[in-house]
Design an enzyme around this catalytic site. Structure first.
Site, PDB file in Angstrom:
ATOM      1  N   ASP A  67     -27.050 -21.340 -31.296  1.00 31.17           N
ATOM      2  CA  ASP A  67     -26.205 -20.445 -30.706  1.00 31.17           C
ATOM      3  C   ASP A  67     -26.278 -18.945 -31.832  1.00 31.17           C
ATOM      4  OD1 ASP A  67     -25.219 -21.571 -33.171  1.00 31.17           O
ATOM      5  OD2 ASP A  67     -23.597 -22.735 -32.243  1.00 31.17           O
ATOM      6  N   ASN A 136     -12.579 -28.905 -34.409  1.00 35.34           N
ATOM      7  CA  ASN A 136     -12.079 -29.131 -32.983  1.00 35.34           C
ATOM      8  C   ASN A 136     -12.917 -30.013 -32.129  1.00 35.34           C
ATOM      9  OD1 ASN A 136     -13.995 -27.369 -32.411  1.00 35.34           O
ATOM     10  ND2 ASN A 136     -12.586 -25.903 -31.639  1.00 35.34           N
ATOM     11  N   HIS A 138     -16.342 -29.207 -31.426  1.00 34.16           N
ATOM     12  CA  HIS A 138     -17.371 -28.582 -30.773  1.00 34.16           C
ATOM     13  C   HIS A 138     -18.523 -28.999 -31.534  1.00 34.16           C
ATOM     14  CE1 HIS A 138     -17.116 -24.777 -33.554  1.00 34.16           C
ATOM     15  NE2 HIS A 138     -17.862 -25.587 -34.115  1.00 34.16           N
ATOM     16  N   GLU A 143     -16.706 -25.247 -26.999  1.00 31.18           N
ATOM     17  CA  GLU A 143     -15.427 -25.536 -27.333  1.00 31.18           C
ATOM     18  C   GLU A 143     -14.701 -26.514 -26.362  1.00 31.18           C
ATOM     19  OE1 GLU A 143     -14.984 -24.503 -30.293  1.00 31.18           O
ATOM     20  OE2 GLU A 143     -15.000 -22.205 -30.410  1.00 31.18           O
TER      21      GLU A 143
END
Ligand code: F6R
Length: 255
Positions: A67, A136, A138, A143
């Site tokens: 990313d 979380n 990811h 996400e």
């Protein structure tokens, strides 16, 4: 899934670096998928030392990063391009034309995402994908969502991710709100996956990734159905996994 429990962050980093170096020895022109963030820093440092000692070489490798922040160019010290240069590429024998990272300044994001997918395909797909995991759940910047996003795409970062990544910036307001990220299908197409998790704030996420339902609200849970996943956790991140040993995953403990 193979789960390796390392005594501490140093042992985790060493084991991960050995797996990546082994991949490069078995296939010098490997296509590596790489991650940024705090977790792989020790792995990259160990790899740098191994290259200096003649034990590993990136000279024929291709790399694709997961990313990049949208809006940041390669010269920006907060960009993932810059991070990779500082922590790995400029310190090993990597050829600059073999480094691939999404273009955070792309005018046409849609085109950039398709171009990135096409580049991965043209190089024969990813042999080994290195991943961290967000608090979380990811992976990359996929996400928690109502569906798994398949290919490279523009992501709106979660508030939790913005807060977690604020530690790298002077002000939380400086954290970019968007990123270009490989999709879940892009990641799942990698032949092998190596996920690293360190610290107790990741423990419950790691537990859910391994033993929870497969659901897009916890994107990493999809790795349960990948045929070749190795997860290396330190003891703090492995809290909670211990009582489940003996089920369908295999555990290895290293010192
Ligand atoms: C980084 C990335 C993220 C991180 C994750 C964990 O390229 O895609 O998924 O791996 O946010 O970050 P750290 O390692 O900083 O806890």
């Amino acid at each position: 899934m193979r789960i390796v429990i390392a005594k501490d962050y140093q042992a985790l980093s060493k084991k991960a670096a050995h797996i990546i170096a082994g991949q490069l020895i078995m296939k010098p022109d490997s296509v590596l998928g790489l991650a940024t963030g705090s977790t792989p820093l020790g792995t990259y440092q160990t790899l740098v030392t191994m290259v200096e000692d003649g034990l590993a070489s990136f000279s024929q490798a291709q790399t694709f990063n997961l990313d990049e922040y949208y809006g940041l160019g390669p010269q920006d010290p907060q960009s993932y391009y810059y991070f990779m240069q500082q922590n790995l590429f400029s310190r090993v024998d990597m050829r600059s034309n073999c480094i691939h990272i999404p273009d955070g300044l792309a005018g046409d994001v849609q085109m950039e995402c398709l171009r990135y997918e096409e580049q991965i395909r043209r190089h024969g797909g990813i042999d080994l994908q290195l991943l961290g995991i967000g608090r979380n759940g990811h992976i990359g910047f996929n996400e928690p969502d109502l569906k798994f996003e398949a290919i490279t795409h523009l992501v709106a970062l979660d508030q939790d991710t913005i807060e977690a990544n604020a530690r790298f910036f002077d002000e939380p307001s400086q954290v970019p709100r968007q990123a270009i990220s490989m999709g879940i299908k892009t990641i799942m197409h990698a032949r092998k996956i190596l996920l690293l998790a360190s610290g107790k704030e990741k423990a419950s996420t790691v537990y859910q990734m391994v033993y929870g339902d497969i659901r897009p609200e916890l994107p990493a849970s999809v790795l349960q159905i990948h045929p070749d996943v190795t997860i290396i956790v330190d003891e703090a991140a492995a809290e909670g996994l211990a009582q489940m040993r003996g089920t369908d995953t295999s555990y290895i403990r290293i010192e």
